[in-house]
Design a protein around this motif. Sequence first.
Motif, PDB file in Angstrom:
ATOM      1  N   GLU A 129       2.973  -0.824   7.278  1.00 16.09           N
ATOM      2  CA  GLU A 129       2.097  -0.033   6.405  1.00 16.09           C
ATOM      3  C   GLU A 129       1.217   0.887   7.243  1.00 16.09           C
ATOM      4  O   GLU A 129       0.137   0.515   7.685  1.00 16.09           O
ATOM      5  CB  GLU A 129       1.215  -0.947   5.548  1.00 16.09           C
ATOM      6  N   VAL A 151       7.137  -0.887   0.284  1.00 14.73           N
ATOM      7  CA  VAL A 151       7.802  -1.473  -0.877  1.00 14.73           C
ATOM      8  C   VAL A 151       9.316  -1.432  -0.683  1.00 14.73           C
ATOM      9  O   VAL A 151      10.019  -2.418  -0.931  1.00 14.73           O
ATOM     10  CB  VAL A 151       7.405  -0.729  -2.171  1.00 14.73           C
ATOM     11  N   ASN A 168       0.790  -1.231   0.000  1.00 14.36           N
ATOM     12  CA  ASN A 168       0.000   0.000   0.000  1.00 14.36           C
ATOM     13  C   ASN A 168       0.821   1.279   0.000  1.00 14.36           C
ATOM     14  O   ASN A 168       0.298   2.339  -0.353  1.00 14.36           O
ATOM     15  CB  ASN A 168      -0.940   0.010   1.204  1.00 14.36           C
ATOM     16  N   THR A 169       2.081   1.224   0.425  1.00  9.59           N
ATOM     17  CA  THR A 169       2.882   2.440   0.534  1.00  9.59           C
ATOM     18  C   THR A 169       4.271   2.231  -0.071  1.00  9.59           C
ATOM     19  O   THR A 169       4.777   1.115  -0.139  1.00  9.59           O
ATOM     20  CB  THR A 169       3.054   2.870   2.002  1.00  9.59           C
ATOM     21  N   ARG A 170       4.885   3.350  -0.466  1.00  7.22           N
ATOM     22  CA  ARG A 170       6.239   3.285  -1.003  1.00  7.22           C
ATOM     23  C   ARG A 170       7.227   2.838   0.063  1.00  7.22           C
ATOM     24  O   ARG A 170       8.186   2.119  -0.234  1.00  7.22           O
ATOM     25  CB  ARG A 170       6.650   4.650  -1.564  1.00  7.22           C
ATOM     26  N   THR A 180       3.921  -0.702  -5.637  1.00  7.86           N
ATOM     27  CA  THR A 180       2.737  -0.091  -5.044  1.00  7.86           C
ATOM     28  C   THR A 180       1.559  -0.404  -5.955  1.00  7.86           C
ATOM     29  O   THR A 180       1.703  -1.087  -6.973  1.00  7.86           O
ATOM     30  CB  THR A 180       2.913   1.435  -4.916  1.00  7.86           C
ATOM     31  N   THR A 215       7.562   1.967  -8.035  1.00  5.79           N
ATOM     32  CA  THR A 215       6.849   2.955  -7.229  1.00  5.79           C
ATOM     33  C   THR A 215       6.898   4.279  -7.983  1.00  5.79           C
ATOM     34  O   THR A 215       7.600   4.415  -9.001  1.00  5.79           O
ATOM     35  CB  THR A 215       7.481   3.158  -5.826  1.00  5.79           C
TER      36      THR A 215
END
Length: 426
Positions: free
Chosen positions: A229, A123, A118-120, A177, A144
């Motif tokens: 996250e 990742v 869900n988020t950079r 992402t 991303t």
Amino acid sequence: MYAAWWGLADSILLFDEIQSLPLCHTYLFNTAVNFLASVLGCTVVLCTATQPELDRVKYPLHYAEPMDIVPDFALRFNQFRRTNIVPVCPDGGFTASALADFVLNKQNENRSILVILNTRAAVDKVFSSLKESSPPDTTLYCLTTHLCVQHRQDVIDTIKGRLADKTDTGRIICVSTQLIEAGVDLSFDCVVRSMAGLPSVAQAAGRCNRHGEAACRPVYLVETELKLENLDNLPDLREGRLATQRLLRKLPLNADLLAPDSIRAYYRLYFQEHAQTDRMGDPAVIDGVERDLFDLLIVNRHAVLAYTERTKNAAPSLLLPRQAFGTAEKNFHALEDITTPVLVPYGESGKKLVGSLLTAKYITAEQLRQAQPYAVGVTKQEYRRLEQYGALLPAAGGTVTVLQETNYDADKGVQTTPGPLSFLEI
């Protein structure tokens, strides 16, 4: 404005991927579409595999009868099934290293694996964990928005070519992402998706066994630890994840999460939240006061109250114009753009362009066009951090900002920590 509206009369309007409509625009969208259909005679088609129940909100969308173009669409869901959603929810959720181990374990049955988070930040952590422990025959890819557009396209093209090459036996893991969930024609053997709203889960499933290479392939819906996250600043993602979690608790084991009944149940959970309802009218802070753009364009309660208090008169008739069109237009944003573009020296073309701009007094229209694929949007916090490390340089007479090469990673793009040879250390 009226000419623009009437120019749409009797048109056929297609809204693709309608599940991606920002929640805050729900009331404005519903009201506008109702006007287009009922007053201007438009035919409006909403295209999606996960139809939101826009007729179950305070200001509903008025669907036609029958509502669905395909009458037996539930049957089609079964006929086109390519994946099986498998929830994996360990106590406390996966850490970055534990999720990396889970993904590597799945390589025993799958040559290519896509991991969507869900988020950079998530990742970045999972990609780093995989890099430490992945076997030599595995190639890792990262996607991303910290990669410029050209970089992302090059990565996608490389992956697509390798997936199509039947002689390529090397294993592939891509960590991304949700940018990969729409408009990207890639088909992996297996997808691992961190917990998210059901529409995102369906989009992720569309990157697995996309062309029916096998009868059915697994999509693992995994719970991550909250530390990995953090969605506090992403309310739509956060509420979507919570709705899916509640749905999983309500459904029986082995229930089909992507069946039409499950999707309807998801949206009822998603829309019923009081906080969600409050956000459907496009809230905005105007002159230090929280207002609602939908209200500004309908009855404008705040202005009417101010009028009655100041003049001691009764509220004006609803037949008289009271809308604050200018204020609403000034504060409306189709998409919240809270990033600043930075030009990055990616590839030979990007490096050449950056070099020319560093010595230029201004940027030409042609250079501006060439620069678009090499721009990355960074948040205010990231921008300040890069400034602190001396990683940003003014170019073209200060009209554009470029990033030092040492702060652009070949795998992960923009890095907000000091590069090995940054100006801060020289």
